[in-house]
Enzyme design. Structure first.
Site, PDB file in Angstrom:
ATOM      1  N   CYS A   1       0.809  -1.226   0.000  1.00  0.00           N
ATOM      2  CA  CYS A   1       0.000   0.000   0.000  1.00  0.00           C
ATOM      3  C   CYS A   1       0.843   1.277   0.000  1.00  0.00           C
ATOM      4  O   CYS A   1       0.552   2.230  -0.723  1.00  0.00           O
ATOM      5  CB  CYS A   1      -0.946   0.005   1.198  1.00  0.00           C
ATOM      6  SG  CYS A   1      -0.208  -0.620   2.703  1.00  0.00           S
TER       7      CYS A   1
ATOM      8  N   HIS B   1      -3.170   6.355   4.259  1.00  0.00           N
ATOM      9  CA  HIS B   1      -1.732   6.448   4.546  1.00  0.00           C
ATOM     10  C   HIS B   1      -1.223   7.809   4.060  1.00  0.00           C
ATOM     11  O   HIS B   1      -1.608   8.282   2.983  1.00  0.00           O
ATOM     12  CB  HIS B   1      -0.964   5.373   3.773  1.00  0.00           C
ATOM     13  CG  HIS B   1      -1.114   3.984   4.291  1.00  0.00           C
ATOM     14  ND1 HIS B   1      -1.871   3.654   5.393  1.00  0.00           N
ATOM     15  CD2 HIS B   1      -0.554   2.818   3.844  1.00  0.00           C
ATOM     16  CE1 HIS B   1      -1.777   2.333   5.602  1.00  0.00           C
ATOM     17  NE2 HIS B   1      -1.001   1.813   4.673  1.00  0.00           N
TER      18      HIS B   1
HETATM   19  N1  LIG Z   1      -5.028  -3.446   4.275  1.00  0.00           N
HETATM   20  C1  LIG Z   1      -4.208  -2.872   3.407  1.00  0.00           C
HETATM   21  O1  LIG Z   1      -4.018  -1.636   3.385  1.00  0.00           O
HETATM   22  C2  LIG Z   1      -3.472  -3.705   2.414  1.00  0.00           C
HETATM   23  C3  LIG Z   1      -2.794  -3.069   1.393  1.00  0.00           C
HETATM   24  C4  LIG Z   1      -2.100  -3.819   0.458  1.00  0.00           C
HETATM   25  C5  LIG Z   1      -2.099  -5.188   0.564  1.00  0.00           C
HETATM   26  N2  LIG Z   1      -2.777  -5.794   1.574  1.00  0.00           N
HETATM   27  C6  LIG Z   1      -2.731  -7.254   1.623  1.00  0.00           C
HETATM   28  O2  LIG Z   1      -4.018  -7.784   1.310  1.00  0.00           O
HETATM   29  C7  LIG Z   1      -4.222  -9.014   2.001  1.00  0.00           C
HETATM   30  C8  LIG Z   1      -5.508  -8.944   2.810  1.00  0.00           C
HETATM   31  O3  LIG Z   1      -5.412  -7.867   3.737  1.00  0.00           O
HETATM   32  P1  LIG Z   1      -6.657  -7.361   4.596  1.00  0.00           P
HETATM   33  O4  LIG Z   1      -6.201  -6.089   5.177  1.00  0.00           O
HETATM   34  O5  LIG Z   1      -7.902  -7.405   3.804  1.00  0.00           O
HETATM   35  O6  LIG Z   1      -6.720  -8.519   5.733  1.00  0.00           O
HETATM   36  P2  LIG Z   1      -7.968  -8.935   6.642  1.00  0.00           P
HETATM   37  O7  LIG Z   1      -8.887  -7.797   6.845  1.00  0.00           O
HETATM   38  O8  LIG Z   1      -7.369  -9.581   7.831  1.00  0.00           O
HETATM   39  O9  LIG Z   1      -8.740 -10.054   5.763  1.00  0.00           O
HETATM   40  C9  LIG Z   1      -8.140 -11.291   5.443  1.00  0.00           C
HETATM   41  C10 LIG Z   1      -9.052 -12.084   4.511  1.00  0.00           C
HETATM   42  O10 LIG Z   1      -8.381 -13.275   4.116  1.00  0.00           O
HETATM   43  C11 LIG Z   1      -9.192 -14.406   4.454  1.00  0.00           C
HETATM   44  N3  LIG Z   1      -8.297 -15.523   4.821  1.00  0.00           N
HETATM   45  C12 LIG Z   1      -7.241 -15.480   5.640  1.00  0.00           C
HETATM   46  N4  LIG Z   1      -6.678 -16.713   5.724  1.00  0.00           N
HETATM   47  C13 LIG Z   1      -7.425 -17.531   4.957  1.00  0.00           C
HETATM   48  C14 LIG Z   1      -7.371 -18.908   4.633  1.00  0.00           C
HETATM   49  N5  LIG Z   1      -6.423 -19.717   5.125  1.00  0.00           N
HETATM   50  N6  LIG Z   1      -8.287 -19.411   3.779  1.00  0.00           N
HETATM   51  C15 LIG Z   1      -9.251 -18.622   3.278  1.00  0.00           C
HETATM   52  N7  LIG Z   1      -9.360 -17.307   3.535  1.00  0.00           N
HETATM   53  C16 LIG Z   1      -8.449 -16.764   4.367  1.00  0.00           C
HETATM   54  C17 LIG Z   1     -10.011 -13.949   5.625  1.00  0.00           C
HETATM   55  O11 LIG Z   1     -11.151 -14.788   5.752  1.00  0.00           O
HETATM   56  P3  LIG Z   1     -11.864 -14.990   7.180  1.00  0.00           P
HETATM   57  O12 LIG Z   1     -12.626 -13.725   7.475  1.00  0.00           O
HETATM   58  O13 LIG Z   1     -12.742 -16.177   6.929  1.00  0.00           O
HETATM   59  O14 LIG Z   1     -10.765 -15.248   8.161  1.00  0.00           O
HETATM   60  C18 LIG Z   1     -10.352 -12.533   5.190  1.00  0.00           C
HETATM   61  O15 LIG Z   1     -11.384 -12.565   4.225  1.00  0.00           O
HETATM   62  C19 LIG Z   1      -2.941  -9.225   2.829  1.00  0.00           C
HETATM   63  O16 LIG Z   1      -2.043 -10.011   2.084  1.00  0.00           O
HETATM   64  C20 LIG Z   1      -2.386  -7.840   2.979  1.00  0.00           C
HETATM   65  O17 LIG Z   1      -1.008  -7.814   3.196  1.00  0.00           O
HETATM   66  C21 LIG Z   1      -3.473  -5.106   2.507  1.00  0.00           C
END
Ligand SMILES: NC(=O)c1ccc[n+]([C@@H]2O[C@H](COP(=O)([O-])OP(=O)(O)OC[C@H]3O[C@@H](n4cnc5c(N)ncnc54)[C@H](OP(=O)(O)O)[C@@H]3O)[C@@H](O)[C@H]2O)c1
Length: 340
Positions: free
Chosen positions: A130, A243
């Site tokens: 991000c 950010h």
């Molecule tokens: N937030 C940001 O600003 C941002 C920016 C760039 C990249 N990212 C990347 O994007 C990704 C997601 O981030 P987020 O912020 O959305 O995280 P989050 O809010 O914690 O959501 C994680 C998602 O992944 C699912 N998940 C996790 N483990 C799983 C598994 N073993 N099998 C199936 N589903 C699974 C979760 O499902 P459940 O609800 O069922 O657990 C949930 O839907 C990460 O790799 C992060 O580094 C985030």
């Protein structure tokens, strides 16, 4: 004719935002399926006016699906993305798993859209971190004009960058400060985040930098130009979404601050709000829900020959993740699958 699209991680911060953006940008979807972990089976998520129920990523068959937008973290991506890609579905991944793989393009469409042609080696395209995404949108047009030698960046990163657990921790801890019987010790973050700032995001590297700082260096080089030197200090701040970055740039050639402002005004994905008066700049709360990367406080750095300072703010769940991923999906549609 549209696309058969999968959103994996649909219950998370980025996944939900991807669904909003697919709908807002009228992405040509023929069929959409939403996936998460087994514990979320049947959880309802919104897609425009519709409500969809999540299915289990673990048992999903990607055969016949065109595009899978993954936002499930590196571990789950490692487990499930290769099978999706092998089944012929183009994976657009938000985790850091594939970003540094030479066989996987790392794309910010305003900056290096042509790299999409390299998708075929693994059938995977990576979305940057991000903090990198918004910075390279600002750097690229300036680099094209005056060639960037070095960037010094300090970030002020919101808690939603640490997923929904990060946002919950700021919310609960802030409330608990006013109710001392309800202590909420740090869990997602390494120290108290409410009313505090933490100069540590991701793990420590051997040289004392953090992985988040390393990502900004490596990804800027891969996306724009390996010759650009970047040094970063990444800081978590008690802001829910958005950010901010204070960026100092040293160029090969002279670039006047007025010309820089004009270049940025014309550049794709950027909105310049830069009045030298109280409130004449953008703060994170104003960028939430927006597509743009906002630039303010453009000014000469008189301590070096060819230097500029600027302030860069963007919605980390949008340009930093979900929007960028959907823009990549649009590129895939327009240049590769050509169905829509
Ligand atoms: N937030 C940001 O600003 C941002 C920016 C760039 C990249 N990212 C990347 O994007 C990704 C997601 O981030 P987020 O912020 O959305 O995280 P989050 O809010 O914690 O959501 C994680 C998602 O992944 C699912 N998940 C996790 N483990 C799983 C598994 N073993 N099998 C199936 N589903 C699974 C979760 O499902 P459940 O609800 O069922 O657990 C949930 O839907 C990460 O790799 C992060 O580094 C985030």
């Amino acid at each position: 004719m549209g696309y058969r699209v999968v959103v994996a991680g649909a219950t998370g911060n980025v996944g939900r935002e991807m669904l909003n953006i697919l709908s807002e940008r009228h992405f040509p979807v023929d069929e959409l399926t939403v996936l998460a972990s087994r514990k979320s089976l049947g959880t309802e998520v919104s897609f425009g006016e519709k409500t969809l129920k999540t299915k289990d990523l673990d048992t999903f068959d990607f055969t016949g699906w065109d595009i899978a937008l993954f936002a499930v973290g590196s571990e789950a991506t490692k487990k499930y993305a290769p099978a999706a890609a092998k089944a012929g579905c183009i994976v657009i991944d938000n985790s850091s798993l594939y970003r540094y793989d030479p066989d996987v393009p790392l794309i910010v469409p305003e900056v290096n859209a042509d790299a999409v042609e390299g998708y075929a080696k693994k059938n995977v395209i990576a979305n940057p971190n991000c903090s990198t995404a918004q910075m390279v949108v600002a750097l690229k047009p300036l680099h094209d004009r005056a060639t960037i030698k070095r960037v010094v960046v300090s970030t002020y990163q919101s808690v939603s960058g640490a997923g929904k657990a990060g946002a919950d921790e700021l919310w609960d801890q802030t409330k608990s400060i006013y109710n001392p019987t309800d202590d909420k010790p740090p869990k997602t973050f390494t120290k108290q985040i409410a009313f505090n700032v933490i100069p540590h995001i991701d793990i420590f590297m051997e040289d004392g930098t953090t992985k988040e700082e390393w990502k900004m260096v490596a990804e800027t080089k891969k996306i724009i130009d390996p010759k650009i030197k970047v040094t970063a200090t990444c800081v978590r701040v008690p802001v829910f979404v958005g950010h901010s970055e204070a960026i100092n740039i040293e160029f090969e050639d002279h670039l006047d601050e007025d010309e820089a402002r004009e270049i940025l005004r014309e550049a794709p994905g950027i909105m310049v709000i830069d009045k030298r008066e109280d409130g004449g700049y953008v703060t994170p709360v104003e960028c939430v829900g927006d597509f743009a990367t906002f630039i303010s406080r453009v000014r000469q750095d008189s301590t070096i020959d060819n230097g500029l300072n600027l302030w860069c703010v963007s919605d980390n769940l949008r340009k930093g993740a979900a929007l960028n991923a959907v823009q990549i999906a649009e590129l895939v549609g327009n240049r590769i699958l050509k169905k829509g």
